[in-house]
Design an enzyme around this catalytic site. Structure first.
Site, PDB file in Angstrom:
ATOM      1  N   GLY A  10     -23.797  33.958 -37.535  1.00 22.39           N
ATOM      2  CA  GLY A  10     -22.508  33.672 -37.747  1.00 22.39           C
ATOM      3  C   GLY A  10     -21.329  33.507 -36.777  1.00 22.39           C
ATOM      4  O   GLY A  10     -22.029  33.722 -35.566  1.00 22.39           O
ATOM      5  N   GLN A  11     -20.098  33.246 -36.878  1.00 28.54           N
ATOM      6  CA  GLN A  11     -19.369  32.999 -35.824  1.00 28.54           C
ATOM      7  C   GLN A  11     -19.437  34.180 -34.732  1.00 28.54           C
ATOM      8  O   GLN A  11     -19.557  34.244 -33.817  1.00 28.54           O
ATOM      9  CB  GLN A  11     -18.003  32.767 -36.325  1.00 28.54           C
ATOM     10  CG  GLN A  11     -17.797  31.531 -37.118  1.00 28.54           C
ATOM     11  CD  GLN A  11     -16.387  31.262 -37.316  1.00 28.54           C
ATOM     12  OE1 GLN A  11     -15.820  30.693 -36.295  1.00 28.54           O
ATOM     13  NE2 GLN A  11     -15.832  31.607 -38.472  1.00 28.54           N
ATOM     14  N   LEU A  12     -18.962  35.354 -35.366  1.00 29.27           N
ATOM     15  CA  LEU A  12     -18.764  36.455 -34.680  1.00 29.27           C
ATOM     16  C   LEU A  12     -20.068  37.142 -34.168  1.00 29.27           C
ATOM     17  O   LEU A  12     -19.947  37.355 -33.187  1.00 29.27           O
ATOM     18  CB  LEU A  12     -18.124  37.558 -35.964  1.00 29.27           C
ATOM     19  CG  LEU A  12     -17.749  38.821 -34.930  1.00 29.27           C
ATOM     20  CD1 LEU A  12     -16.824  38.868 -33.784  1.00 29.27           C
ATOM     21  CD2 LEU A  12     -17.223  39.965 -36.229  1.00 29.27           C
ATOM     22  N   TYR A  62     -20.746  37.064 -47.242  1.00 28.77           N
ATOM     23  CA  TYR A  62     -20.435  35.761 -47.942  1.00 28.77           C
ATOM     24  C   TYR A  62     -18.981  35.194 -47.634  1.00 28.77           C
ATOM     25  O   TYR A  62     -18.106  35.715 -48.167  1.00 28.77           O
ATOM     26  CB  TYR A  62     -20.636  35.966 -49.378  1.00 28.77           C
ATOM     27  CG  TYR A  62     -20.797  34.537 -50.366  1.00 28.77           C
ATOM     28  CD1 TYR A  62     -21.981  34.015 -50.757  1.00 28.77           C
ATOM     29  CD2 TYR A  62     -19.731  34.168 -50.854  1.00 28.77           C
ATOM     30  CE1 TYR A  62     -21.950  33.004 -51.394  1.00 28.77           C
ATOM     31  CE2 TYR A  62     -19.841  32.974 -51.535  1.00 28.77           C
ATOM     32  CZ  TYR A  62     -20.973  32.557 -51.736  1.00 28.77           C
ATOM     33  OH  TYR A  62     -20.965  31.249 -52.617  1.00 28.77           O
ATOM     34  N   THR A  63     -19.043  34.205 -46.774  1.00 27.66           N
ATOM     35  CA  THR A  63     -17.518  33.972 -46.421  1.00 27.66           C
ATOM     36  C   THR A  63     -17.177  32.383 -47.106  1.00 27.66           C
ATOM     37  O   THR A  63     -15.947  31.929 -46.671  1.00 27.66           O
ATOM     38  CB  THR A  63     -17.702  33.651 -44.911  1.00 27.66           C
ATOM     39  OG1 THR A  63     -18.359  32.712 -44.462  1.00 27.66           O
ATOM     40  CG2 THR A  63     -17.708  35.075 -44.287  1.00 27.66           C
ATOM     41  N   ASP A 103      -7.903  39.466 -43.717  1.00 26.24           N
ATOM     42  CA  ASP A 103      -6.214  39.652 -44.274  1.00 26.24           C
ATOM     43  C   ASP A 103      -6.420  39.114 -45.728  1.00 26.24           C
ATOM     44  O   ASP A 103      -5.144  39.477 -46.527  1.00 26.24           O
ATOM     45  CB  ASP A 103      -5.500  38.528 -43.616  1.00 26.24           C
ATOM     46  CG  ASP A 103      -6.067  37.022 -43.510  1.00 26.24           C
ATOM     47  OD1 ASP A 103      -7.443  37.220 -43.584  1.00 26.24           O
ATOM     48  OD2 ASP A 103      -5.522  36.286 -43.498  1.00 26.24           O
ATOM     49  N   TYR A 126     -13.775  36.694 -53.543  1.00 27.95           N
ATOM     50  CA  TYR A 126     -13.987  37.059 -51.946  1.00 27.95           C
ATOM     51  C   TYR A 126     -12.962  38.303 -51.765  1.00 27.95           C
ATOM     52  O   TYR A 126     -13.499  39.275 -51.196  1.00 27.95           O
ATOM     53  CB  TYR A 126     -13.501  35.884 -51.332  1.00 27.95           C
ATOM     54  CG  TYR A 126     -13.758  36.336 -49.747  1.00 27.95           C
ATOM     55  CD1 TYR A 126     -14.996  36.502 -49.067  1.00 27.95           C
ATOM     56  CD2 TYR A 126     -12.649  36.441 -49.031  1.00 27.95           C
ATOM     57  CE1 TYR A 126     -15.033  36.647 -47.577  1.00 27.95           C
ATOM     58  CE2 TYR A 126     -12.568  36.828 -47.545  1.00 27.95           C
ATOM     59  CZ  TYR A 126     -13.752  36.762 -47.003  1.00 27.95           C
ATOM     60  OH  TYR A 126     -13.871  37.008 -45.587  1.00 27.95           O
TER      61      TYR A 126
HETATM   62  N1  LIG Z   1     -14.225  33.308 -41.164  1.00 26.62           N
HETATM   63  C1  LIG Z   1     -12.831  33.884 -41.331  1.00 26.62           C
HETATM   64  O1  LIG Z   1     -11.793  33.025 -41.467  1.00 26.62           O
HETATM   65  C2  LIG Z   1     -12.628  35.400 -41.393  1.00 26.62           C
HETATM   66  C3  LIG Z   1     -11.426  35.761 -41.551  1.00 26.62           C
HETATM   67  C4  LIG Z   1     -11.339  37.167 -41.866  1.00 26.62           C
HETATM   68  C5  LIG Z   1     -12.340  38.048 -41.806  1.00 26.62           C
HETATM   69  N2  LIG Z   1     -13.479  37.335 -41.601  1.00 26.62           N
HETATM   70  C6  LIG Z   1     -14.819  38.335 -41.901  1.00 26.62           C
HETATM   71  O2  LIG Z   1     -15.293  38.590 -40.366  1.00 26.62           O
HETATM   72  C7  LIG Z   1     -16.646  38.727 -40.782  1.00 26.62           C
HETATM   73  C8  LIG Z   1     -17.519  37.537 -39.721  1.00 26.62           C
HETATM   74  O3  LIG Z   1     -17.084  36.459 -40.308  1.00 26.62           O
HETATM   75  P1  LIG Z   1     -17.695  35.035 -39.599  1.00 26.62           P
HETATM   76  O4  LIG Z   1     -16.690  34.104 -39.708  1.00 26.62           O
HETATM   77  O5  LIG Z   1     -18.408  35.150 -38.482  1.00 26.62           O
HETATM   78  O6  LIG Z   1     -18.839  34.748 -40.951  1.00 26.62           O
HETATM   79  P2  LIG Z   1     -20.003  33.453 -40.922  1.00 26.62           P
HETATM   80  O7  LIG Z   1     -19.797  32.603 -39.707  1.00 26.62           O
HETATM   81  O8  LIG Z   1     -20.021  32.940 -42.265  1.00 26.62           O
HETATM   82  O9  LIG Z   1     -21.272  34.396 -40.626  1.00 26.62           O
HETATM   83  C9  LIG Z   1     -21.824  35.320 -41.486  1.00 26.62           C
HETATM   84  C10 LIG Z   1     -23.194  35.391 -41.428  1.00 26.62           C
HETATM   85  O10 LIG Z   1     -23.637  36.346 -42.270  1.00 26.62           O
HETATM   86  C11 LIG Z   1     -25.024  35.884 -42.965  1.00 26.62           C
HETATM   87  N3  LIG Z   1     -25.322  36.350 -43.967  1.00 26.62           N
HETATM   88  C12 LIG Z   1     -24.878  36.089 -45.545  1.00 26.62           C
HETATM   89  N4  LIG Z   1     -25.312  36.691 -46.347  1.00 26.62           N
HETATM   90  C13 LIG Z   1     -26.263  37.436 -45.585  1.00 26.62           C
HETATM   91  C14 LIG Z   1     -27.138  38.836 -46.180  1.00 26.62           C
HETATM   92  N5  LIG Z   1     -27.275  38.812 -47.300  1.00 26.62           N
HETATM   93  N6  LIG Z   1     -27.906  39.398 -45.177  1.00 26.62           N
HETATM   94  C15 LIG Z   1     -27.451  39.068 -43.786  1.00 26.62           C
HETATM   95  N7  LIG Z   1     -26.892  38.233 -43.461  1.00 26.62           N
HETATM   96  C16 LIG Z   1     -25.998  37.445 -44.345  1.00 26.62           C
HETATM   97  C17 LIG Z   1     -24.663  34.174 -42.989  1.00 26.62           C
HETATM   98  O11 LIG Z   1     -25.863  33.824 -42.951  1.00 26.62           O
HETATM   99  P3  LIG Z   1     -25.810  32.112 -43.894  1.00 26.62           P
HETATM  100  O12 LIG Z   1     -25.048  31.272 -43.413  1.00 26.62           O
HETATM  101  O13 LIG Z   1     -27.173  31.754 -43.592  1.00 26.62           O
HETATM  102  O14 LIG Z   1     -25.569  32.721 -45.462  1.00 26.62           O
HETATM  103  C18 LIG Z   1     -23.990  34.061 -41.683  1.00 26.62           C
HETATM  104  O15 LIG Z   1     -24.808  33.738 -40.620  1.00 26.62           O
HETATM  105  C19 LIG Z   1     -17.070  38.534 -42.062  1.00 26.62           C
HETATM  106  O16 LIG Z   1     -17.063  39.892 -42.575  1.00 26.62           O
HETATM  107  C20 LIG Z   1     -15.779  37.843 -42.739  1.00 26.62           C
HETATM  108  O17 LIG Z   1     -15.606  38.491 -44.134  1.00 26.62           O
HETATM  109  C21 LIG Z   1     -13.889  36.306 -41.514  1.00 26.62           C
END
Ligand SMILES: NC(=O)c1ccc[n+]([C@@H]2O[C@H](COP(=O)([O-])OP(=O)(O)OC[C@H]3O[C@@H](n4cnc5c(N)ncnc54)[C@H](OP(=O)(O)O)[C@@H]3O)[C@@H](O)[C@H]2O)c1
Length: 287
Positions: A10-12, A62-63, A103, A126
């Site tokens: 994922g991004q982070l 799950y984003t 947020d 979500y």
């Molecule tokens: N993106 C935002 O704007 C945002 C804002 C606030 C908070 N957050 C939080 O910040 C955190 C990081 O976000 P991010 O943007 O880096 O998310 P992201 O890019 O969507 O990455 C999430 C990763 O988790 C993986 N994943 C999904 N289901 C999984 C499972 N069952 N077991 C293991 N890995 C799994 C995904 O794989 P697949 O892609 O293959 O499913 C993806 O590689 C998350 O907790 C998110 O809720 C995000």
């Protein structure tokens, strides 16, 4: 020090991986979804008990916020049930659990920066899943760590910044909402903050923290700054949340008050435009 990272693609997760190269003093172990599906509780227990880790950073989630309205079971399983189990296992095995939250646990309309103590009111599948995870993690142990962030983007993975650039290239008219206000957060800054906190001599790193880049804007302003910095002529038009008609509800105002983390961890947070420009400079190399 040993640190496990879930959701490594994922991004982070990818930003943490970049940073790991600069921190040989930390033994980072990165797990993609295929290495470690966090909904597999037996696998989680086996990895946690064999690793003897100090920390786990759960970036897996799950984003797909709108898709979650159609697939609530899978969203809850990944965002609520799995972190709940992980927190209990970490408690048993004495591993510090760091969960990334959102947020979206707020649904605020007043223009007041939101401190950690601001009453939650999650709207949508979500948002509710992230909020329920927070509650179960803090109920398991007050020593766990929850970092709420907002509007995350990176040069890795899928996000608003990349979508805007692709849309501009297509030459189509781009409609972006101008009545949702918040703070974009460069995932590279969040990754650095997490590593700094882990390494910090301040030993009371626990509980809920807010972290986003400084300043605020609307999604429309965010898009305009992307095009302005990249000198892209895009046909960008403002639209209201109501007219845009996304499936899941979004907070109208979600600027996070980050005073707590700044004071306790003595960190400086870059302004959103400064960090956006850094990310765009990185992205330019891949155009
Ligand atoms: N993106 C935002 O704007 C945002 C804002 C606030 C908070 N957050 C939080 O910040 C955190 C990081 O976000 P991010 O943007 O880096 O998310 P992201 O890019 O969507 O990455 C999430 C990763 O988790 C993986 N994943 C999904 N289901 C999984 C499972 N069952 N077991 C293991 N890995 C799994 C995904 O794989 P697949 O892609 O293959 O499913 C993806 O590689 C998350 O907790 C998110 O809720 C995000």
């Amino acid at each position: 020090m040993k640190v496990l990272v879930t959701g490594a693609q994922g991004q982070l997760g990818q930003e943490l991986k970049q940073l790991a190269n600069l921190h040989p003093e930390i033994n980072f172990n990165f797990y993609t979804k295929s290495d470690w599906d966090i909904t597999d509780s037996k696998k989680s227990h086996s990895i946690l008990s064999n690793s003897k880790a100090d920390f786990i950073i759960n970036t897996a989630a799950y984003t797909k916020v709108d898709q979650a309205e159609i697939n609530p079971e899978i969203c809850n399983k990944i965002n609520f049930e799995a972190p709940k189990v992980l927190a209990a296992q970490c408690n048993e095995l004495n591993v510090k659990f760091i969960q990334i939250s959102s947020d979206y646990v707020f649904s605020n309309t007043k223009h007041i920066p939101l401190a950690e103590t601001f009453p939650k009111n999650p709207k949508g599948i979500y948002a509710i899943s992230k909020s329920m995870a927070e509650d179960s993690i803090m109920n398991t142990s007050p020593h766990n760590i929850i970092i709420r962030t907002s509007w995350l983007y990176s040069s890795f993975g899928h996000n608003f910044v990349k979508t805007m650039i692709l849309l501009a290239k297509s030459g189509k008219e781009i409609h972006v909402v101008n009545d949702q206000i918040g703070s974009p957060t460069y995932a590279a800054d969040l990754a650095r903050l997490i590593v700094d906190c882990i390494l910090s001599p301040v030993n009371k790193f626990e509980g809920i923290y807010h972290y986003s880049n400084e300043g605020m804007c609307s999604w429309f302003d965010f898009a305009a700054e992307i095009f302005n910095y990249l000198k892209i002529e895009a046909s960008l038009k403002p639209i209201s949340t109501q007219d845009f008609g996304a499936l899941a509800p979004r907070p109208a105002f979600s600027q996070l008050d980050c005073s707590k983390i700044k004071n306790e961890m003595h960190c400086e947070i870059p302004n959103w435009k400064t960090s956006l420009h850094k990310c765009l400079d990185n992205l330019k190399k891949t155009f």
